[in-house]
Design an enzyme around this catalytic site. Structure first.
Site, PDB file in Angstrom:
ATOM      1  N   CYS A   1       2.810  15.132  10.746  1.00 42.44           N
ATOM      2  CA  CYS A   1       2.091  15.364   9.492  1.00 42.44           C
ATOM      3  C   CYS A   1       2.763  16.518   8.738  1.00 42.44           C
ATOM      4  CB  CYS A   1       0.639  15.718   9.809  1.00 42.44           C
ATOM      5  SG  CYS A   1      -0.347  15.936   8.331  1.00 42.44           S
TER       6      CYS A   1
ATOM      7  N   HIS B   1      -8.210  16.746  -6.996  1.00 44.69           N
ATOM      8  CA  HIS B   1      -9.022  16.523  -5.798  1.00 44.69           C
ATOM      9  C   HIS B   1      -8.175  15.982  -4.642  1.00 44.69           C
ATOM     10  CE1 HIS B   1     -12.164  14.052  -3.540  1.00 44.69           C
ATOM     11  NE2 HIS B   1     -12.302  15.324  -3.212  1.00 44.69           N
TER      12      HIS B   1
ATOM     13  N   HIS C   1     -16.194  18.792   3.338  1.00 43.34           N
ATOM     14  CA  HIS C   1     -16.580  19.601   2.175  1.00 43.34           C
ATOM     15  C   HIS C   1     -17.512  20.754   2.467  1.00 43.34           C
ATOM     16  CE1 HIS C   1     -15.346  15.740   0.451  1.00 43.34           C
ATOM     17  NE2 HIS C   1     -14.876  16.479  -0.525  1.00 43.34           N
TER      18      HIS C   1
ATOM     19  N   TYR D   1       1.444  16.716  -0.591  1.00 35.99           N
ATOM     20  CA  TYR D   1       2.763  16.464  -0.015  1.00 35.99           C
ATOM     21  C   TYR D   1       3.895  16.769  -0.972  1.00 35.99           C
ATOM     22  CZ  TYR D   1      -0.556  14.116   2.938  1.00 35.99           C
ATOM     23  OH  TYR D   1      -1.651  13.843   3.692  1.00 35.99           O
TER      24      TYR D   1
ATOM     25  N   ARG E   1      -4.698  11.323  11.852  1.00 36.54           N
ATOM     26  CA  ARG E   1      -4.834  11.979  10.561  1.00 36.54           C
ATOM     27  C   ARG E   1      -5.285  10.917   9.548  1.00 36.54           C
ATOM     28  NH1 ARG E   1      -6.302  14.002   6.201  1.00 36.54           N
ATOM     29  NH2 ARG E   1      -4.946  15.353   4.968  1.00 36.54           N
TER      30      ARG E   1
HETATM   31  C1  HEM Z   1     -16.990  17.920  -7.212  1.00 38.01           C
HETATM   32  C2  HEM Z   1     -17.124  17.590  -5.968  1.00 38.01           C
HETATM   33  C3  HEM Z   1     -16.021  17.689  -4.963  1.00 38.01           C
HETATM   34  C4  HEM Z   1     -15.197  18.741  -4.699  1.00 38.01           C
HETATM   35  C5  HEM Z   1     -15.163  20.111  -5.375  1.00 38.01           C
HETATM   36  C6  HEM Z   1     -14.321  18.320  -3.630  1.00 38.01           C
HETATM   37  C7  HEM Z   1     -13.339  19.111  -3.067  1.00 38.01           C
HETATM   38  C8  HEM Z   1     -12.523  18.740  -2.025  1.00 38.01           C
HETATM   39  C9  HEM Z   1     -11.560  19.596  -1.360  1.00 38.01           C
HETATM   40  C10 HEM Z   1     -11.283  21.061  -1.689  1.00 38.01           C
HETATM   41  C11 HEM Z   1     -10.961  18.871  -0.400  1.00 38.01           C
HETATM   42  C12 HEM Z   1      -9.877  19.349   0.575  1.00 38.01           C
HETATM   43  C13 HEM Z   1     -10.498  19.875   1.796  1.00 38.01           C
HETATM   44  C14 HEM Z   1      -9.476  20.362   2.804  1.00 38.01           C
HETATM   45  O1  HEM Z   1      -8.448  19.670   3.022  1.00 38.01           O
HETATM   46  O2  HEM Z   1      -9.695  21.407   3.405  1.00 38.01           O
HETATM   47  C15 HEM Z   1     -11.536  17.545  -0.460  1.00 38.01           C
HETATM   48  C16 HEM Z   1     -11.169  16.498   0.358  1.00 38.01           C
HETATM   49  C17 HEM Z   1     -11.715  15.230   0.306  1.00 38.01           C
HETATM   50  N1  HEM Z   1     -12.739  14.794  -0.510  1.00 38.01           N
HETATM   51 FE1  HEM Z   1     -13.696  15.921  -1.905  1.00 38.01          FE
HETATM   52  N2  HEM Z   1     -14.638  17.043  -3.275  1.00 38.01           N
HETATM   53  C18 HEM Z   1     -15.678  16.614  -4.056  1.00 38.01           C
HETATM   54  C19 HEM Z   1     -16.327  15.387  -4.025  1.00 38.01           C
HETATM   55  C20 HEM Z   1     -15.983  14.349  -3.192  1.00 38.01           C
HETATM   56  C21 HEM Z   1     -16.685  13.096  -3.088  1.00 38.01           C
HETATM   57  C22 HEM Z   1     -17.915  12.730  -3.887  1.00 38.01           C
HETATM   58  C23 HEM Z   1     -16.014  12.340  -2.170  1.00 38.01           C
HETATM   59  C24 HEM Z   1     -16.292  10.951  -1.661  1.00 38.01           C
HETATM   60  C25 HEM Z   1     -17.044  10.077  -2.241  1.00 38.01           C
HETATM   61  C26 HEM Z   1     -14.904  13.116  -1.685  1.00 38.01           C
HETATM   62  C27 HEM Z   1     -13.980  12.701  -0.771  1.00 38.01           C
HETATM   63  C28 HEM Z   1     -12.989  13.479  -0.227  1.00 38.01           C
HETATM   64  C29 HEM Z   1     -12.080  13.027   0.803  1.00 38.01           C
HETATM   65  C30 HEM Z   1     -12.000  11.634   1.376  1.00 38.01           C
HETATM   66  C31 HEM Z   1     -11.293  14.125   1.151  1.00 38.01           C
HETATM   67  C32 HEM Z   1     -10.274  14.161   2.266  1.00 38.01           C
HETATM   68  C33 HEM Z   1      -8.897  14.339   1.874  1.00 38.01           C
HETATM   69  C34 HEM Z   1      -8.046  14.689   3.087  1.00 38.01           C
HETATM   70  O3  HEM Z   1      -8.415  14.397   4.240  1.00 38.01           O
HETATM   71  O4  HEM Z   1      -6.997  15.265   2.856  1.00 38.01           O
HETATM   72  N3  HEM Z   1     -14.922  14.334  -2.321  1.00 38.01           N
HETATM   73  N4  HEM Z   1     -12.487  17.490  -1.444  1.00 38.01           N
HETATM   74  N1  LIG Z   2      -3.827   3.991   5.149  1.00 41.93           N
HETATM   75  C1  LIG Z   2      -3.565   5.260   5.515  1.00 41.93           C
HETATM   76  N2  LIG Z   2      -2.347   5.552   5.970  1.00 41.93           N
HETATM   77  C2  LIG Z   2      -2.043   6.819   6.338  1.00 41.93           C
HETATM   78  C3  LIG Z   2      -2.997   7.861   6.220  1.00 41.93           C
HETATM   79  C4  LIG Z   2      -4.299   7.523   5.756  1.00 41.93           C
HETATM   80  O1  LIG Z   2      -5.205   8.368   5.659  1.00 41.93           O
HETATM   81  N3  LIG Z   2      -4.541   6.206   5.398  1.00 41.93           N
HETATM   82  N4  LIG Z   2      -2.648   9.141   6.552  1.00 41.93           N
HETATM   83  C5  LIG Z   2      -1.210   9.458   6.503  1.00 41.93           C
HETATM   84  C6  LIG Z   2      -0.883  10.754   7.072  1.00 41.93           C
HETATM   85  S1  LIG Z   2      -1.039  12.104   6.049  1.00 41.93           S
HETATM   86  C7  LIG Z   2      -0.382  10.884   8.337  1.00 41.93           C
HETATM   87  S2  LIG Z   2       0.086  12.389   8.920  1.00 41.93           S
HETATM   88  C8  LIG Z   2      -0.217   9.711   9.219  1.00 41.93           C
HETATM   89  C9  LIG Z   2      -0.954   9.907  10.523  1.00 41.93           C
HETATM   90  O2  LIG Z   2      -0.773   8.815  11.373  1.00 41.93           O
HETATM   91  P1  LIG Z   2      -1.577   8.719  12.736  1.00 41.93           P
HETATM   92  O3  LIG Z   2      -3.045   8.888  12.449  1.00 41.93           O
HETATM   93  O4  LIG Z   2      -1.241   7.390  13.322  1.00 41.93           O
HETATM   94  O5  LIG Z   2      -1.085   9.848  13.604  1.00 41.93           O
HETATM   95  O6  LIG Z   2      -0.681   8.517   8.618  1.00 41.93           O
HETATM   96  C10 LIG Z   2      -0.407   8.394   7.244  1.00 41.93           C
HETATM   97  N5  LIG Z   2      -0.807   7.066   6.810  1.00 41.93           N
HETATM   98 MO   LIG Z   3      -0.128  13.907   7.123  1.00 43.48          MO
END
Ligand code: HEM
Ligand SMILES: Nc1nc2c(c(=O)[nH]1)N[C@H]1C(S)=C(S)[C@@H](COP(=O)(O)O)O[C@H]1N2
Ligand SMILES: [Mo]
Length: 533
Positions: A249, A101, A125, A384, A201
């Protein structure tokens, strides 16, 4: 305790620690328990983009006819061996997905109940490829007699994004919750990016940390509780250093990789604006580690990594050597562009690891540990990392792939303006940035007006960045007669190690879409505008 277990225990401690401190007690109470659950190793991760839409084999189709009572589903909560979630009236066993995930173990908050309230909050999502992934884990349906109007009765969930700050409307927003926003390209033609338009980000929400209640704990790997510092300690007890440094990033230009290779990748589709440059000020991390008791001249041989924990639950590590070398300028930044750091960029303290991918510069940092091994977090072990163009998420050897630290040479065109040359003839001015990781200076920027057939050199702008190495990008300009509409202008850069950029994205495609640094090509249209890039 064996080393692996010790690491695990530390990780669990760290998650629990942050959970307790959080300002969102409701959400986090459940999460503190879930933190103790680590998905069993050796599960086969599943494909992201390539997942099948339709159910696959006969037996599984039959098994999805199973019906479960809500009480039974609840038992598959955060601390069970096989966590389940509900979406609509369907039940999914997500055990094998947890390790893959991209949001990390936060997913376990939804275990044993409905996912929708979380996806209403984490809007990232709400798209086809996420639904497709989920369909792979379908195991049955909720007993209709447990549903109200065909749905699971939803308990109310606090909005963890309630504290997110207002943002400059000119930022190019990819997702709102969590906030992921590019700097507008027109702003990237200034050497220092204004704080308000510095790209954002986030993986999660913006945590609220008061400057008076802020505490940073440093644990130097000797089993002690660690030494704690206030913001005032960090500002007054140590010499303050200033550097200018670019953060980029790992996903910058992912959209160009997708388009250029004709293959999709998982992750946000950043253009060329997931990069910015600022001035940062604060104590050197090595000085603080020394004060906390680390022998910085002769650190114990087994201590090799420094892990940073953010208040939002994000964590990652860098090699200790990088931090201990005073010429690597690794800071605990308390100021950005001569003001206190803004909430989006890590208030009150962020780590600044210049020359490394920005993922290592942890925002809202409140705990630092010196470790024998790398961080075990999602952002160290999964996201990453780069892979070959033939490798797929389901088969790669995650553990043996090194995580990204220093980044390769990069450049992009950020503006094309119409101009008049000295003879008053129609000309254009191209503008852009060039940047390399590891403090390697950009020594040359090559421009082609005919899609790479012939080349000449751009003018590098004479900026004087602060710091021991070239931590900042070089901005460049290039003036030339206006090429015919429909032609492609191209940029590539060379750094001081004579590394250059690949000509196309196909051969460097990787399923996560990281380190997209092929030549940047822009088509000249009959009307020249900055926003046509
Ligand atoms: C089975 C259920 C879930 C699936 C299949 C799933 C799938 C995914 C996928 C594919 C991403 C990447 C999206 C992208 O970068 O385009 C993602 C990101 C994320 N998910 Fe989920 N997710 C699920 C449940 C959850 C739940 C319940 C939470 C929070 C309570 C959550 C929190 C997050 C967060 C915070 C990210 C962001 C990561 C980022 O910004 O790179 N997810 N999820
Ligand atoms: N605590 C925390 N630090 C983090 C992140 C985050 O989500 N949480 N994202 C990281 C990523 S992937 C990037 S690219 C940079 C982005 O920094 P900025 O939002 O100040 O441009 O913070 C990094 N540090
Ligand atoms: Mo990033």
């Amino acid at each position: 305790m064996p080393k692996g277990e010790k690491l695990l225990a530390k990780q669990i401690y760290a998650w629990g620690f942050r959970a307790i401190k959080s300002l969102l007690p409701g959400l986090f109470a459940a999460f503190a328990v879930s933190a103790a659950v680590i998905a069993p190793a050796g599960n086969k991760p599943h494909l992201l983009a390539e997942a099948p839409i339709e159910p696959r084999v006969h037996e599984e189709v039959i098994s999805t006819k199973k019906v479960f009572k809500l009480d039974e589903i609840r038992e598959h909560g955060p601390d069970s061996d096989r966590p389940w979630i509900i979406k609509g009236n369907k039940v999914y066993d997500i055990t094998e997905w947890i390790e893959c995930h991209p949001g990390g173990k936060v997913i376990l908050r939804a275990a044993g109940s409905a996912v929708e309230p979380y996806w209403d909050i984490f809007s990232i999502h709400k798209k086809e490829d996420v639904y497709r992934i989920l369909e792979q884990y379908l195991i049955g349906h909720v007993d209709p007699s447990d549903l109200v109007d065909g749905e699971v009765p939803k308990s109310s969930i606090e909005d963890p994004f309630a504290n997110d700050p207002a943002r400059d409307p000119s930022l190019v927003t990819l997702t709102d919750r969590p906030c992921n926003a590019e700097s507008p390209l027109s702003e990237l033609t200034s050497f220092i990016t204004k704080t308000a338009v510095f790209y954002v980000r986030h993986h999660f929400w913006v945590p609220s940390v008061g400057k008076d209640s802020y505490k940073m704990t440093i644990d130097i790997g000797d089993g002690s509780d660690g030494k704690t510092y206030t913001l005032d300690d960090l500002r007054s007890k140590f010499p303050q250093h200033t550097i200018t440094a670019t953060l980029q990033c790992s996903g910058n230009r992912r959209a160009h990789m997708n388009e250029g290779s004709g293959r999709d990748t998982s992750g946000l589709k950043w253009g060329a604006g997931a990069i910015s440059n600022a001035e940062w000020r604060g104590p050197l991390l090595r000085d603080v580690l020394k004060d906390a008791g680390l022998d910085i001249a002769r650190p114990p041989e087994e201590l090799q990594h420094v892990e940073f924990f953010g208040e939002d639950t994000y964590s990652t590590s860098v090699p200790l050597d990088k931090v201990l070398d005073p010429r690597q300028d690794v800071l605990l930044a308390c100021e950005m562009n001569r003001e206190v750091i803004s909430p989006d960029h890590g208030y009150p303290v962020r780590v600044l690891v210049p020359g490394s991918t920005a993922a290592r510069s942890v925002k809202w940092v409140n705990r630092i540990s010196i470790l024998e091994e790398e961080s075990q977090s999602q952002w160290q072990q999964r996201d990453y990392k780069g892979f070959g163009p033939n490798e797929m998420r389901e088969t790669v050897d995650w553990d043996n792939a090194p995580c990204i630290q220093d980044t390769p040479v990069q450049s992009a065109i950020t503006g094309i303006r119409s101009d008049k040359d000295t003879d008053g003839l129609n000309s254009i001015v191209l503008e852009g940035y060039a940047f390399s990781g590891g403090g390697r200076k950009v020594v040359r920027v090559d421009i082609s007006l005919d899609n790479g057939q012939t080349w000449s050199q751009a003018k590098l702008m004479p900026d004087i960045p602060k710091g021991h190495k070239a931590w900042s990008w070089s901005l460049w300009t290039y003036q030339c007669p206006r090429p015919p509409a429909g032609s492609y202008v191209v940029v590539k850069a060379v750094d001081e190690a004579y590394n250059s950029q690949p000509d196309s994205h196909g051969p460097i495609w990787n399923f996560r879409g990281v380190l997209a640094n092929a030549w940047h090509r822009v088509r000249i249209d009959s009307i020249i505008q900055n926003d046509n890039i």
